[in-house]
Design an enzyme around this catalytic site. Sequence first.
Site, short mmCIF file in Angstrom:
data_model
loop_
_atom_site.label_atom_id
_atom_site.label_comp_id
_atom_site.label_asym_id
_atom_site.label_seq_id
_atom_site.Cartn_x
_atom_site.Cartn_y
_atom_site.Cartn_z
N CYS A 14 38.69 23.00 42.10
CA CYS A 14 39.74 23.98 42.37
C CYS A 14 39.23 24.92 43.48
O CYS A 14 38.07 24.88 43.88
CB CYS A 14 40.05 24.78 41.11
SG CYS A 14 38.65 25.71 40.47
N HIS A 42 30.31 23.40 36.05
CA HIS A 42 29.95 22.64 34.85
C HIS A 42 29.89 21.14 35.15
O HIS A 42 30.63 20.34 34.57
CB HIS A 42 30.96 22.92 33.71
CG HIS A 42 30.76 24.27 33.10
ND1 HIS A 42 31.77 24.98 32.51
CD2 HIS A 42 29.66 25.05 33.00
CE1 HIS A 42 31.30 26.14 32.07
NE2 HIS A 42 30.02 26.20 32.36
N HIS A 76 33.30 31.90 37.70
CA HIS A 76 33.69 32.39 36.37
C HIS A 76 33.74 33.91 36.25
O HIS A 76 34.41 34.44 35.37
CB HIS A 76 32.71 31.89 35.30
CG HIS A 76 32.64 30.41 35.15
ND1 HIS A 76 31.65 29.65 35.75
CD2 HIS A 76 33.42 29.53 34.49
CE1 HIS A 76 31.84 28.38 35.44
NE2 HIS A 76 32.90 28.27 34.69
N HIS A 127 32.15 31.47 26.47
CA HIS A 127 32.34 30.92 27.82
C HIS A 127 32.08 32.01 28.86
O HIS A 127 32.43 33.17 28.64
CB HIS A 127 33.76 30.38 27.96
CG HIS A 127 34.03 29.64 29.23
ND1 HIS A 127 34.30 30.30 30.41
CD2 HIS A 127 34.05 28.32 29.52
CE1 HIS A 127 34.49 29.39 31.37
NE2 HIS A 127 34.35 28.19 30.86
N GLU A 129 33.43 32.88 31.68
CA GLU A 129 34.59 33.67 32.11
C GLU A 129 35.01 34.66 31.03
O GLU A 129 35.29 35.83 31.32
CB GLU A 129 35.78 32.75 32.44
CG GLU A 129 36.99 33.53 32.94
CD GLU A 129 38.27 32.70 33.02
OE1 GLU A 129 39.34 33.27 32.77
OE2 GLU A 129 38.19 31.49 33.34
N THR A 165 41.66 31.73 32.17
CA THR A 165 42.49 31.11 33.21
C THR A 165 42.67 29.60 33.03
O THR A 165 43.63 29.03 33.55
CB THR A 165 41.91 31.37 34.61
OG1 THR A 165 40.57 30.86 34.66
CG2 THR A 165 41.90 32.85 34.94
N CYS A 196 45.65 29.96 35.17
CA CYS A 196 45.66 29.57 36.59
C CYS A 196 46.59 28.38 36.80
O CYS A 196 46.44 27.35 36.14
CB CYS A 196 44.24 29.21 37.02
SG CYS A 196 44.17 28.58 38.70
N SER A 225 35.13 23.19 29.80
CA SER A 225 36.24 23.41 28.85
C SER A 225 37.56 22.95 29.46
O SER A 225 38.42 22.40 28.78
CB SER A 225 36.30 24.87 28.40
OG SER A 225 36.43 25.73 29.50
#
Length: 284
Positions: A14, A42, A76, A127, A129, A165, A196, A225
């Site tokens: 992305c 990741h 993140h 996580h 983020e 997101t 997102c 994830s």
Amino acid sequence: MSLKIEIDNGSGFCFGVTTAIQKAEEELAKGNTLYCLGDIVHNGMECDRLRQMGLITIDHEQMAQLHDVKVLLRAHGEPPATYELARQNNIEIIDATCPVVLKLQQRIRKQYDLANGQIVIFGKKGHAEVLGLVGQTAGNAIVIEHFDEVEHLDFTRDIYLYSQTTKSLDEFHRIIDYIQSHITPGATFKSFDTICRSVANRMPNISQFAARHDLILFVCGRKSSNGRVLFNECQRVNPNTHLIEGPTEIDPAWLEGIETVGICGATSTPKWLMEQCRDAIANR
């Protein structure tokens, strides 16, 4: 009959991940020592590629020991404490926080400063983020990872709901419906759709892609994830879907009697890795 292999053109990094990797490559090209706080993406194989270029991955404890160096913050995002530590240790931050995540952090921070209700984040506990988002509330935000955890909220108090997101839009809407039907009169409930679109839009696209092929190879790091969500969607549409981290995990038995293979991946999957998987099948 020759095997047809198609790589999904909607898969791959992305915008946020692409930018973070570009910033790392630019800095390393200058010959500078560069540290990255946590895995830049990741995906183990992409992390290995950048490590060979000189990128040094560190954790928060290691960062606390560093002074007068450059540290990259990945897409993140990070909590305010990380920026404070950098200031104290004279660390130059190269901030590659995704603009979508940054905007979400600011919204949560503003809401936290304004209100005394419950700030709820639909996201994966622990996580990177999510830790950055919870950090905007001095650790007071409530994280719910799955729909069935929503019942533990206090419905007599105001609730402000946000989402990591990369979470599932469908599950987010189920949580909204549940809160709306349980919130007590007099308490305020507001939800903010912060998923997102570059990730959410991949769901319908990847469903169509998975339906077109006899076999789907979903190339993804097992820590992603976002990858888990997209893989589950592929498997729902096409049960003959396998999650692999790279070409060495392709089982030749999967290809028996198969006419078309679709190769796709997560927002953390590099295009070059999907191409390696394609070439491994084509050259078998």
